[in-house]
Write a protein that holds these residues in place. Structure first.
Motif, PDB file in Angstrom:
ATOM      1  N   GLY A  48       0.690  -1.308   0.089  1.00 13.99           N
ATOM      2  CA  GLY A  48       0.050  -0.114   0.003  1.00 13.99           C
ATOM      3  C   GLY A  48       0.619   1.369   0.077  1.00 13.99           C
ATOM      4  N   MET A  49       0.686   1.987  -0.847  1.00 15.15           N
ATOM      5  CA  MET A  49       1.066   3.392  -0.959  1.00 15.15           C
ATOM      6  C   MET A  49       0.060   4.357  -0.064  1.00 15.15           C
ATOM      7  SD  MET A  49       2.768   4.574  -4.745  1.00 15.15           S
ATOM      8  CE  MET A  49       2.936   6.193  -3.991  1.00 15.15           C
ATOM      9  N   ARG A  50      -1.223   4.146  -0.083  1.00 11.26           N
ATOM     10  CA  ARG A  50      -2.339   4.671   0.803  1.00 11.26           C
ATOM     11  C   ARG A  50      -2.117   4.379   2.181  1.00 11.26           C
ATOM     12  NH1 ARG A  50      -4.251   9.588  -1.116  1.00 11.26           N
ATOM     13  NH2 ARG A  50      -4.800   9.471  -3.239  1.00 11.26           N
ATOM     14  N   TYR A  51      -2.338   5.221   3.019  1.00 15.34           N
ATOM     15  CA  TYR A  51      -2.070   5.128   4.496  1.00 15.34           C
ATOM     16  C   TYR A  51      -2.898   4.202   5.145  1.00 15.34           C
ATOM     17  CZ  TYR A  51      -2.244   6.373   9.523  1.00 15.34           C
ATOM     18  OH  TYR A  51      -2.221   6.376  10.739  1.00 15.34           O
ATOM     19  N   HIS A  52      -4.159   4.207   4.743  1.00  8.66           N
ATOM     20  CA  HIS A  52      -5.188   3.658   5.544  1.00  8.66           C
ATOM     21  C   HIS A  52      -5.398   2.122   4.683  1.00  8.66           C
ATOM     22  CE1 HIS A  52      -6.609   6.943   7.953  1.00  8.66           C
ATOM     23  NE2 HIS A  52      -6.992   6.445   8.674  1.00  8.66           N
ATOM     24  N   GLN A 112       4.694  11.644   7.459  1.00  5.00           N
ATOM     25  CA  GLN A 112       5.047  11.105   8.788  1.00  5.00           C
ATOM     26  C   GLN A 112       3.807  10.146   9.267  1.00  5.00           C
ATOM     27  OE1 GLN A 112       3.975  14.421   8.224  1.00  5.00           O
ATOM     28  NE2 GLN A 112       3.121  15.197  10.248  1.00  5.00           N
ATOM     29  N   LYS A 113       2.673  10.075   8.775  1.00  6.22           N
ATOM     30  CA  LYS A 113       1.761   9.613   9.505  1.00  6.22           C
ATOM     31  C   LYS A 113       1.960   7.852   9.139  1.00  6.22           C
ATOM     32  CE  LYS A 113      -1.278  10.252   5.360  1.00  6.22           C
ATOM     33  NZ  LYS A 113      -2.355  10.853   4.776  1.00  6.22           N
ATOM     34  N   MET A 114       2.513   7.591   8.056  1.00  6.90           N
ATOM     35  CA  MET A 114       2.683   6.187   7.726  1.00  6.90           C
ATOM     36  C   MET A 114       4.091   5.635   8.555  1.00  6.90           C
ATOM     37  SD  MET A 114       1.292   3.856   6.071  1.00  6.90           S
ATOM     38  CE  MET A 114       1.706   2.659   7.600  1.00  6.90           C
TER      39      MET A 114
END
Length: 405
Positions: A311-315, A334-336
């Motif tokens: 996944g490139m998308r965080y969620h 930074q979230k990931m």
């Protein structure tokens, strides 16, 4: 109790999952509460709560004509007693002011680092200051934040006035601490973890989708993939990372198919936004693009049925961790990286600057070699993920008790 949810983003399954989990768990605690929701990016579609009124958004008067700022700021500083905004914004501003007056408490929605340098959201800062000036208690429900090199004075004033600041990773806390404010932040976890999805209901949805069910049944192992070109991101829009991303994922997908994997692309944008078309460009034989109609809860159920996620998308990665499915992440904010560090999974994370086919191949080979251990580790972490996420709800509840609401 009247609660205004503000600063919310929508139109991607990640923000949807965090907001819905917050609402659903909050209602379990306070079933008689009333809610309104204000969003940054326009009227909500596919919103699952008919009894929650949507509050319209007023925007900052961008452009070269600085004279437009005078009526805008006079309206703000008078707290709506003078509504001097332009004709298009007047009703929206009135709607926002009325919602703040109506509320007993305002809750900043969980989501990405809108408060910080990545996004130009002057209107959001002004709305936050307006809530403070109107003397309404407000809390931050575990978003990401920072970095902070611009608008420091406003941001410090906003954060200093908060009754509670929860953040979803340590990296954001480090950015906040760089401001040297008195308010301390508590690091909890992404809001999406706290709410259990209805597995039976989503299984029934899957049974009704014959093509999707047949695809899953027709492959022993299926990999979920999310990809974005990052052209929408302030930090990367001027760089041509699209070719780098394509050159990494195209041969990687070919390799997975040769090894007998089925591939499901899981779009994260819906409604006004859409990324299914972009991901469809990577699809070929033995690939399936999930229809965008499926909500965040169904996506979580589907991911629980998959072998792994890249996944490139965080969620998409958060959903994997929540449902116990091993995953590789590509980090661009930074979230990931913050989540991967906190969870002890940093070895399965690729920095966007180091993305390549070789790196994807290397880490996927590692994931396969570690698979039983990785899956067991996730299963052991899930209760703690849920507990850390729910801590935000508990802390907000404590604020409510102190206020006597």
């Amino acid at each position: 109790m009247n609660v205004l949810i503000y600063g919310a983003n929508w139109y991607n399954r990640g923000d949807e999952s965090a907001i819905r989990a917050m609402i659903d768990e909050f209602r379990n605690l306070y079933p008689d509460s009333s809610m309104r929701i204000h969003v940054n990016n326009g009227e909500l579609c596919d919103f699952n709560y008919d009894d929650i009124k949507q509050v319209r958004n007023f925007s900052y008067p961008y452009g070269r004509n600085k004279l437009k700022l005078l009526p805008y700021y006079l309206s703000l500083y008078s707290k709506g007693r003078m509504n001097l905004m332009n004709k298009n914004e007047r009703d929206n501003f009135r709607d926002f002011i009325e919602a703040v007056n109506w509320s007993d408490m305002a809750v900043y929605a969980p989501g990405g680092p809108m408060l910080g340098d990545y996004y130009d959201v002057k209107f959001l800062l002004d709305q936050l200051l307006l809530i403070r000036h109107m003397k309404k208690p407000y809390v931050f429900f575990a978003p990401s934040m920072g970095p902070f090199t611009k608008n420091k004075r406003k941001i410090k004033k906003i954060l200093t006035g908060a009754s509670l600041i929860c953040l979803r990773e340590e990296v954001s806390k480090g950015f906040l601490e760089s401001l040297h404010i008195k308010n301390e932040a508590t690091v909890t976890l992404d809001s999406a973890f706290q709410h259990r999805i209805d597995m039976q209901e989503n299984q029934q949805l899957l049974e009704q989708d014959i093509s999707l069910k047949n695809f899953l049944d027709g492959h022993e192992r299926v990999i979920g993939i999310t990809i974005t070109d990052l052209k929408w991101h302030k930090n990367y829009c001027r760089e041509n990372l699209s070719d780098t991303i394509t050159e990494a994922f195209d041969p990687f997908i070919d390799k997975l198919i040769r090894e007998g994997f089925g591939i499901i692309f899981i779009p994260q944008l819906f409604g006004r936004a859409n990324d299914s078309g972009y991901m469809s460009g990577f699809a070929r034989e033995n690939c399936y693009v999930l229809p965008e109609k499926y909500d965040c809860y169904f996506q979580q159920y589907l991911i629980s049925r998959l072998y792994a996620i890249v996944g490139m998308r965080y969620h998409s990665n958060i959903f994997s961790a929540k449902m116990g499915t091993p995953f590789l992440s590509v980090s661009y904010e930074q979230k990931m990286l913050g989540f991967m560090k906190k969870s002890g999974l940093e070895e399965y994370c690729i920095d966007i600057r180091k993305l390549s086919f070789e790196k994807l191949e290397e880490l996927f080979t590692k994931l396969q070699a570690d698979y039983p251990v990785y899956k067991k580790a996730l299963a052991e972490k899930i209760p703690r993920f849920r507990e850390q996420s729910y801590e935000t709800t508990q802390l907000v509840s404590e604020v409510i008790q102190k206020m006597g609401l």
